[in-house]
Design an enzyme around this catalytic site. Structure first.
Site, PDB file in Angstrom:
ATOM      1  N   ALA A 210      11.577   0.248  -6.923  1.00 57.80           N
ATOM      2  CA  ALA A 210      10.405   1.044  -6.567  1.00 57.80           C
ATOM      3  C   ALA A 210       9.702   0.474  -5.339  1.00 57.80           C
ATOM      4  O   ALA A 210       9.246   1.228  -4.469  1.00 57.80           O
ATOM      5  CB  ALA A 210       9.441   1.123  -7.745  1.00 57.80           C
TER       6      ALA A 210
ATOM      7  N   LEU B 209      11.671   1.507  -2.316  1.00 56.45           N
ATOM      8  CA  LEU B 209      11.443   2.919  -2.027  1.00 56.45           C
ATOM      9  C   LEU B 209      10.073   3.135  -1.393  1.00 56.45           C
ATOM     10  O   LEU B 209       9.928   3.959  -0.470  1.00 56.45           O
ATOM     11  CB  LEU B 209      11.572   3.738  -3.321  1.00 56.45           C
ATOM     12  N   LYS B 210       9.071   2.410  -1.866  1.00 55.57           N
ATOM     13  CA  LYS B 210       7.726   2.562  -1.298  1.00 55.57           C
ATOM     14  C   LYS B 210       7.722   2.244   0.196  1.00 55.57           C
ATOM     15  O   LYS B 210       7.055   2.920   0.995  1.00 55.57           O
ATOM     16  CB  LYS B 210       6.745   1.652  -2.046  1.00 55.57           C
ATOM     17  N   LEU B 211       8.465   1.226   0.606  1.00 55.91           N
ATOM     18  CA  LEU B 211       8.535   0.897   2.035  1.00 55.91           C
ATOM     19  C   LEU B 211       9.213   2.010   2.816  1.00 55.91           C
ATOM     20  O   LEU B 211       8.795   2.337   3.937  1.00 55.91           O
ATOM     21  CB  LEU B 211       9.263  -0.429   2.251  1.00 55.91           C
TER      22      LEU B 211
ATOM     23  N   THR C 165       1.211  -2.364  -3.068  1.00 56.48           N
ATOM     24  CA  THR C 165       2.384  -2.418  -2.198  1.00 56.48           C
ATOM     25  C   THR C 165       2.615  -3.870  -1.807  1.00 56.48           C
ATOM     26  O   THR C 165       1.856  -4.433  -1.009  1.00 56.48           O
ATOM     27  CB  THR C 165       2.182  -1.551  -0.947  1.00 56.48           C
TER      28      THR C 165
END
Length: 294
Positions: free
Chosen positions: A171, A174-176, A99
């Site tokens: 991506a 989106l992860k956050l 991340t």
């Protein structure tokens, strides 16, 4: 189906260790490296080749997976590696699973472009147990032509892959968004557990009350149980959540986003860390809600 046979895994912390075992279990040849070599050595018992350097791990690799703490550590390791192995991109795909946020991913993509290695933005959703069992969810963005080359790796580490777009960085954004939900849910459970105690209610009754209903989640039951028990073996450490919350604050600056709740989350996780719980599981955020902790 791709033909990947050898995977280099750089970073064997909580997540990388589980991913390495999942890759081995799927029959892939895995070569692992960690900056602290003691963290990687136990993987030899699982049939993983533990290497003394990142370059050694990447020798003959078809896919290079990075699972380091943050963008800075990934950038440092990969810059050194790509300078030592200038032809790495001619044979390998870089699957960037840490991340790092959209700004960090943009820097890493630029680094990849300079050295001619194809890269996919592929942060994972899940913590220690899904990493160990090969049931992470991977969100991926980037060149769709690379899918076949990384499919065996994705199949080994995940229960599901969500292709979020063809642009590197989608991506990571989106992860956050997902981790904002995870951090919020965990802190909300901590608030209710602590409020129950303040109101002389057994906090287990809170978990019983929501159990099986539309507001229940397995996460609430898991983290709530840890909070009530006061034991926090790390699956997703407080300091990792803090890092991600800082990435969220950076990514949303200037985008017309009201960060009131985000700033409150940053404050309570920071408080837990400053109380000495930075290395404990995120459930330890409950300590920030206790009387006299502010």
């Amino acid at each position: 189906m791709g033909h990947t046979s050898t995977v280099a895994l750089l970073g064997t912390g909580i997540m990388g260790t589980g991913m390495a075992r999942s890759l081995r279990r799927a029959g892939l040849d895995v070569r692992a490296w960690n900056r602290n070599p003691d963290r990687a050595r136990p993987l030899a018992e699982d049939g993983v080749v533990v290497c003394e350097s990142a370059a050694e791990a990447c020798a003959g690799a078809d896919v290079v997976v990075t699972m380091l703490f943050d963008a800075e550590s990934v950038e440092q390791v990969m810059t050194e590696l790509l300078e030592q192995e200038p032809d790495l991109g001619s044979r390998a795909v870089w699957l960037q699973t840490a991340t790092v946020g959209p700004e960090g991913m943009a820097r890493l993509a630029e680094l990849a472009g300079r050295h001619g290695i194809p890269v996919l933005d592929a942060p994972v959703l899940g913590t220690k147990a899904p990493a160990e069992s090969g049931s992470l969810v991977v969100v991926v963005s980037g060149d769709p032509d690379l899918r076949d080359r990384v499919e065996p790796v994705l199949d080994a580490i995940s229960s599901r892959t969500l292709w979020a777009g063809e642009e590197v960085g989608v991506a990571s954004r989106l992860k956050l968004v997902v981790n904002a939900w995870v951090a919020s849910l965990n802190a909300a459970v901590a608030q209710s557990v602590t409020m129950a105690r303040a109101l002389d209610v057994d906090p287990r009754l809170f978990l019983d009350a929501i159990g099986g209903g539309p507001t229940d989640t397995p996460y609430a039951q898991l983290k709530g149980g840890m909070m009530i028990g006061g034991e926090y073996p790390p699956s997703f450490p407080v300091d990792s959540v803090r890092k991600d919350l800082d990435l969220m604050a950076l990514a949303t600056q200037g985008r017309g986003y009201d960060a009131t709740l985000l700033e409150a989350l940053r404050a309570v996780y920071a408080q837990a860390s400053e109380q000495g719980h930075g290395g404990d599981d995120m459930a330890a955020v409950v300590e920030a809600f206790r009387p006299g902790s502010a």
